[in-house]
Design a protein around this motif. Structure first.
Motif, PDB file in Angstrom:
ATOM      1  N   ASP A   1       0.835  -1.201   0.000  1.00  0.00           N
ATOM      2  CA  ASP A   1       0.000   0.000   0.000  1.00  0.00           C
ATOM      3  C   ASP A   1       0.871   1.253   0.000  1.00  0.00           C
ATOM      4  OD1 ASP A   1      -1.940   1.966   0.420  1.00  0.00           O
ATOM      5  OD2 ASP A   1      -3.059   0.735   1.835  1.00  0.00           O
ATOM      6  N   ARG A   2       0.558   2.185  -0.904  1.00  0.00           N
ATOM      7  CA  ARG A   2       1.264   3.468  -0.964  1.00  0.00           C
ATOM      8  C   ARG A   2       0.365   4.631  -0.550  1.00  0.00           C
ATOM      9  NH1 ARG A   2       4.008   2.391  -6.904  1.00  0.00           N
ATOM     10  NH2 ARG A   2       5.427   0.703  -6.272  1.00  0.00           N
ATOM     11  N   ALA A   3      -0.853   4.322  -0.131  1.00  0.00           N
ATOM     12  CA  ALA A   3      -1.771   5.366   0.339  1.00  0.00           C
ATOM     13  C   ALA A   3      -1.771   5.432   1.862  1.00  0.00           C
ATOM     14  CB  ALA A   3      -3.180   5.099  -0.180  1.00  0.00           C
ATOM     15  N   ILE A   4      -1.948   4.281   2.507  1.00  0.00           N
ATOM     16  CA  ILE A   4      -1.796   4.161   3.959  1.00  0.00           C
ATOM     17  C   ILE A   4      -0.609   3.235   4.183  1.00  0.00           C
ATOM     18  CG2 ILE A   4      -2.872   3.497   6.137  1.00  0.00           C
ATOM     19  CD1 ILE A   4      -5.590   3.907   4.857  1.00  0.00           C
ATOM     20  N   LEU A   5       0.485   3.776   4.648  1.00  0.00           N
ATOM     21  CA  LEU A   5       1.715   3.004   4.715  1.00  0.00           C
ATOM     22  C   LEU A   5       1.563   1.791   5.629  1.00  0.00           C
ATOM     23  CD1 LEU A   5       4.387   5.849   4.895  1.00  0.00           C
ATOM     24  CD2 LEU A   5       3.466   4.677   2.876  1.00  0.00           C
ATOM     25  N   PRO A   6       2.200   0.668   5.269  1.00  0.00           N
ATOM     26  CA  PRO A   6       2.110  -0.537   6.107  1.00  0.00           C
ATOM     27  C   PRO A   6       2.543  -0.296   7.551  1.00  0.00           C
ATOM     28  CG  PRO A   6       3.003  -1.097   3.959  1.00  0.00           C
ATOM     29  CD  PRO A   6       2.915   0.399   4.001  1.00  0.00           C
ATOM     30  N   SER A   7       3.477   0.592   7.771  1.00  0.00           N
ATOM     31  CA  SER A   7       3.911   0.877   9.136  1.00  0.00           C
ATOM     32  C   SER A   7       2.769   1.470   9.960  1.00  0.00           C
ATOM     33  CB  SER A   7       5.107   1.835   9.128  1.00  0.00           C
ATOM     34  OG  SER A   7       4.830   2.994   8.343  1.00  0.00           O
ATOM     35  N   LEU A   8       1.972   2.344   9.351  1.00  0.00           N
ATOM     36  CA  LEU A   8       0.819   2.905  10.038  1.00  0.00           C
ATOM     37  C   LEU A   8      -0.263   1.852  10.229  1.00  0.00           C
ATOM     38  CD1 LEU A   8      -0.898   5.170  11.214  1.00  0.00           C
ATOM     39  CD2 LEU A   8      -1.458   5.880   8.874  1.00  0.00           C
ATOM     40  N   GLN A   9      -0.483   1.052   9.208  1.00  0.00           N
ATOM     41  CA  GLN A   9      -1.484  -0.004   9.319  1.00  0.00           C
ATOM     42  C   GLN A   9      -1.172  -0.939  10.485  1.00  0.00           C
ATOM     43  OE1 GLN A   9      -2.596  -2.050   5.581  1.00  0.00           O
ATOM     44  NE2 GLN A   9      -1.316  -0.530   4.558  1.00  0.00           N
ATOM     45  N   ARG A  10       0.086  -1.356  10.573  1.00  0.00           N
ATOM     46  CA  ARG A  10       0.449  -2.313  11.632  1.00  0.00           C
ATOM     47  C   ARG A  10       0.293  -1.694  13.013  1.00  0.00           C
ATOM     48  NH1 ARG A  10       4.945  -3.662   7.764  1.00  0.00           N
ATOM     49  NH2 ARG A  10       4.325  -5.633   6.784  1.00  0.00           N
ATOM     50  N   ARG A  11       0.537  -0.412  13.111  1.00  0.00           N
ATOM     51  CA  ARG A  11       0.414   0.242  14.418  1.00  0.00           C
ATOM     52  C   ARG A  11      -1.036   0.266  14.881  1.00  0.00           C
ATOM     53  NH1 ARG A  11      -0.131   5.772  15.459  1.00  0.00           N
ATOM     54  NH2 ARG A  11       0.756   6.378  13.446  1.00  0.00           N
ATOM     55  N   ILE A  12      -1.934   0.688  13.998  1.00  0.00           N
ATOM     56  CA  ILE A  12      -3.332   0.770  14.423  1.00  0.00           C
ATOM     57  C   ILE A  12      -4.006  -0.603  14.434  1.00  0.00           C
ATOM     58  CG2 ILE A  12      -3.618   3.181  13.798  1.00  0.00           C
ATOM     59  CD1 ILE A  12      -4.895   2.394  11.219  1.00  0.00           C
ATOM     60  N   ALA A  13      -3.462  -1.552  13.680  1.00  0.00           N
ATOM     61  CA  ALA A  13      -4.037  -2.906  13.658  1.00  0.00           C
ATOM     62  C   ALA A  13      -3.928  -3.595  15.010  1.00  0.00           C
ATOM     63  CB  ALA A  13      -3.350  -3.750  12.595  1.00  0.00           C
ATOM     64  N   GLN A  14      -3.063  -3.104  15.885  1.00  0.00           N
ATOM     65  CA  GLN A  14      -2.948  -3.692  17.218  1.00  0.00           C
ATOM     66  C   GLN A  14      -4.250  -3.561  18.006  1.00  0.00           C
ATOM     67  OE1 GLN A  14       0.749  -2.546  19.310  1.00  0.00           O
ATOM     68  NE2 GLN A  14       1.522  -1.823  17.345  1.00  0.00           N
ATOM     69  N   ARG A  15      -5.145  -2.692  17.551  1.00  0.00           N
ATOM     70  CA  ARG A  15      -6.432  -2.514  18.211  1.00  0.00           C
ATOM     71  C   ARG A  15      -7.427  -3.609  17.841  1.00  0.00           C
ATOM     72  NH1 ARG A  15      -6.551   3.997  16.682  1.00  0.00           N
ATOM     73  NH2 ARG A  15      -5.053   4.628  18.311  1.00  0.00           N
ATOM     74  N   ALA A  16      -7.165  -4.327  16.768  1.00  0.00           N
ATOM     75  CA  ALA A  16      -8.111  -5.311  16.250  1.00  0.00           C
ATOM     76  C   ALA A  16      -8.010  -6.637  16.999  1.00  0.00           C
ATOM     77  CB  ALA A  16      -7.865  -5.525  14.760  1.00  0.00           C
ATOM     78  N   SER A  17      -9.069  -7.419  16.897  1.00  0.00           N
ATOM     79  CA  SER A  17      -9.085  -8.746  17.514  1.00  0.00           C
ATOM     80  C   SER A  17      -8.144  -9.707  16.803  1.00  0.00           C
ATOM     81  CB  SER A  17     -10.513  -9.314  17.487  1.00  0.00           C
ATOM     82  OG  SER A  17     -11.445  -8.424  18.055  1.00  0.00           O
ATOM     83  N   SER A  18      -8.033  -9.558  15.481  1.00  0.00           N
ATOM     84  CA  SER A  18      -7.131 -10.395  14.701  1.00  0.00           C
ATOM     85  C   SER A  18      -6.595  -9.591  13.522  1.00  0.00           C
ATOM     86  CB  SER A  18      -7.848 -11.657  14.197  1.00  0.00           C
ATOM     87  OG  SER A  18      -8.917 -11.313  13.336  1.00  0.00           O
ATOM     88  N   VAL A  19      -5.441 -10.014  13.011  1.00  0.00           N
ATOM     89  CA  VAL A  19      -4.761  -9.294  11.930  1.00  0.00           C
ATOM     90  C   VAL A  19      -4.282 -10.292  10.883  1.00  0.00           C
ATOM     91  CG1 VAL A  19      -2.897  -7.698  11.311  1.00  0.00           C
ATOM     92  CG2 VAL A  19      -3.971  -7.552  13.578  1.00  0.00           C
TER      93      VAL A  19
END
Length: 235
Positions: free
Chosen positions: A190-208
């Motif tokens: 992804d070049r719109a929402i960087l993977p580094s940002l995705q992984r950071r906020i994904a910690q809020r999810a039940s599963s990734v």
């Protein structure tokens, strides 16, 4: 009916529309999954009024209101903010899917999250208009959103993209993922929402889960989207 899969509600992202699910919907239909797509007022040039995230969330809630049983609610990109507010406390929202999406907490918006780990390509392609609307430069659509797609797909998408008014700077009034199970899909190209940002906020999810796709797997790998939704719907 016993064993009937949950329906799915699909929420598009900024500058997009329900058209973006055209490759996913038939795959869901073959799996016997009822799919509904939401058209966000902020991305409707004919809305005729100033629109906000809260208008988008209300549109999602109207879709959920019309269902006869709980659904899996998927938000793509900015659509993640919409499902965060719109699905909160709704009896017909049983699972949230954040598809390379913003997953805000209280006081956060798509804009603030994006600027916390900005994409240079997205910022370079963004056009802010005098009337408050925003859009993407046509030559940025492929590199930013569809970088793993063929030319025909890029042209298809670029021909459908719309301008947007409001929404991205608004913060949600409720946080659905605090009370509803969620799955976050990280898209590593992804070049719109960087993977580094995705992984950071994904910690809020039940599963990734992680996919080796661009920002738009609904176009480049629709079968992945359908397979994931099938698993969640039957879970």
């Amino acid at each position: 009916m016993s064993g009937q899969p949950s329906p799915v509600v699909l929420v598009h992202g900024a500058w997009h529309g329900p058209w973006c699910w055209e490759r996913v919907a038939p795959l869901l239909d073959r799996r016997g999954i009822e799919a509904h797509s939401v058209s966000l007022p902020t991305c409707d040039p004919q809305a005729g009024r100033v629109t906000t995230l809260h208008d988008d969330a209300a549109e999602l809630r109207r879709t959920l209101d019309a269902l006869d049983r709980p659904a899996v609610v998927l938000g793509h990109s900015y659509g993640g903010v919409v499902i965060t507010e719109g699905a909160a406390g709704h009896p017909n929202a049983r699972h949230l899917v954040y598809l390379t999406a913003f997953m805000p907490d209280e006081g956060e918006s798509a804009l603030t999250l994006s600027l916390s780990d900005p994409s240079p390509a997205l910022l370079a392609g963004l056009v802010n208009h005098d009337d408050g609307r925003s859009s993407m430069q046509p030559d940025a659509v492929g590199p930013v959103f569809y970088n793993d797609c063929d030319d025909a797909t890029v042209q298809w998408a670029a021909g459908h993209l719309r301008s947007m008014l409001g929404g991205t700077a608004d913060t949600p009034q409720a946080i659905a993922w605090r009370g509803i199970p969620s799955t976050f899909v990280v898209c590593t190209r992804d070049r719109a929402i960087l993977p580094s940002l995705q992984r950071r906020i994904a910690q809020r999810a039940s599963s990734v889960v992680e996919w080796d796709t661009s920002h738009s797997p609904f176009a480049s790998r629709p079968e992945l989207v359908a397979e994931l939704l099938e698993q969640v719907c039957q879970g």
